[in-house]
Design an enzyme around this catalytic site. Structure first.
Site, PDB file in Angstrom:
ATOM      1  N   ALA A 111      -3.922   7.840  -4.910  1.00 43.86           N
ATOM      2  CA  ALA A 111      -2.244   7.628  -4.780  1.00 43.86           C
ATOM      3  C   ALA A 111      -2.479   5.895  -5.778  1.00 43.86           C
ATOM      4  CB  ALA A 111      -1.966   8.127  -3.228  1.00 43.86           C
ATOM      5  N   ALA A 124       0.866  -1.510   0.065  1.00 38.10           N
ATOM      6  CA  ALA A 124      -0.193   0.576   0.428  1.00 38.10           C
ATOM      7  C   ALA A 124       0.266   1.638  -0.035  1.00 38.10           C
ATOM      8  CB  ALA A 124      -1.517  -0.122   1.158  1.00 38.10           C
ATOM      9  N   ASN A 125       0.286   2.394   0.480  1.00 37.90           N
ATOM     10  CA  ASN A 125       1.298   3.867   0.299  1.00 37.90           C
ATOM     11  C   ASN A 125       0.562   4.800   1.100  1.00 37.90           C
ATOM     12  OD1 ASN A 125      -0.564   5.572  -1.252  1.00 37.90           O
ATOM     13  ND2 ASN A 125      -0.536   4.178  -2.293  1.00 37.90           N
ATOM     14  N   ARG A 126       0.982   6.078   1.624  1.00 36.07           N
ATOM     15  CA  ARG A 126       0.430   6.158   2.664  1.00 36.07           C
ATOM     16  C   ARG A 126      -0.676   7.384   2.134  1.00 36.07           C
ATOM     17  NH1 ARG A 126       3.750   6.254   6.900  1.00 36.07           N
ATOM     18  NH2 ARG A 126       6.610   5.525   6.325  1.00 36.07           N
TER      19      ARG A 126
END
Ligand code: CTP
Ligand code: CA
Length: 222
Positions: A99, A33-35
């Site tokens: 994102a 995943a990402n932030r």
């Protein structure tokens, strides 16, 4: 003749917004995943609905209430998000705030076990670019807006993305500062006319200003 209203409405317009991160499965129980918090995208969806647009919010996994008046479609991966965007067309405008993971994993069908050998290697495959696909699509919305997350040479990289992805506008933000999940955002709005740098503003204010700009642009002749 009538003058244009000072507060153009988005009534009768359909606008797509993507928001949040994507999750890319490693196996049935793990993901990359990402932030991204989804905060800016959700604020934009809310602001567009506030101006009367019919908003389809295609959201990666976030824990966040659906803004009033917004139709939300939940997705997990970049491939799911790409399909949901395609299925939600036609639209008058698209604001691609998500994102999106640049790569997915060649996922295992079963849970990967520790076993006794070396740690497993992950093989990454590039995801489709949802914004670029839409920007060059025959079903392209009249106004296509991308975001650009950069840690250096923000305006130069974002300007190149505008052209490459076939976007009308790019909203560039410097993610070397503390942006993810934060309440404020300092953005540069890159259009065919050049670069406008906005002061650091709450994400909700960025959203309302942007929604207003979108309403003005859709009201315009082309
Ligand atoms: N984007 C997308 N699909 C992808 C990757 C990005 O639709 N597979 C969109 C994002 O939603 C954003 C814009 O493209 O609107 C720019 O994303 P960004 O990550 O900044 O650009 P990339 O082209 O992925 O380049 P890089 O991450 O290498 O800077
Ligand atoms: Ca990227």
């Amino acid at each position: 003749a009538q003058f244009a209203s000072a507060q153009p409405s988005l009534s009768g317009r359909h606008i797509l917004v993507t928001a949040g991160p994507t999750h890319e499965a490693i196996d049935p129980v793990r993901y990359i995943a990402n932030r991204s918090s989804g905060r800016q995208g959700y604020a934009i969806a809310a602001a567009l609905a506030g101006l009367g647009a019919r908003v389809t919010l295609i959201s990666g996994p976030v824990t966040r209430p659906t803004p009033p008046g917004v139709e939300r479609i939940d997705v997990e991966s970049a491939l799911d998000m790409a399909a949901a965007v395609e299925a939600a067309l036609p639209a008058d405008a698209a604001v691609m705030v998500a994102a999106v993971a640049d790569w997915r994993v060649e996922a295992a069908g079963q849970k990967v076990k520790k076993g006794d050998g070396a740690p497993p290697a992950l093989t990454l495959v590039e995801n489709p670019d949802i914004l670029a696909t839409l920007g060059h699509s025959p079903r392209r919305p009249r106004l296509v807006i991308g975001f650009a997350a950069e840690t250096q040479d923000v305006v130069a990289h974002a300007t190149a993305k505008r052209t490459r992805k076939g976007a009308d506008w790019i909203v560039a933000n410097d993610v070397s500062a503390d942006v993810f999940g934060a309440d404020a955002n300092a953005i540069h709005l890159i259009t065919a006319d050049g670069v406008e740098s906005w002061e650091r503003l709450p994400k909700s204010t960025v959203a309302t200003r942007l929604a207003q700009r979108i309403a003005n642009a859709l009201q315009g002749a082309s």
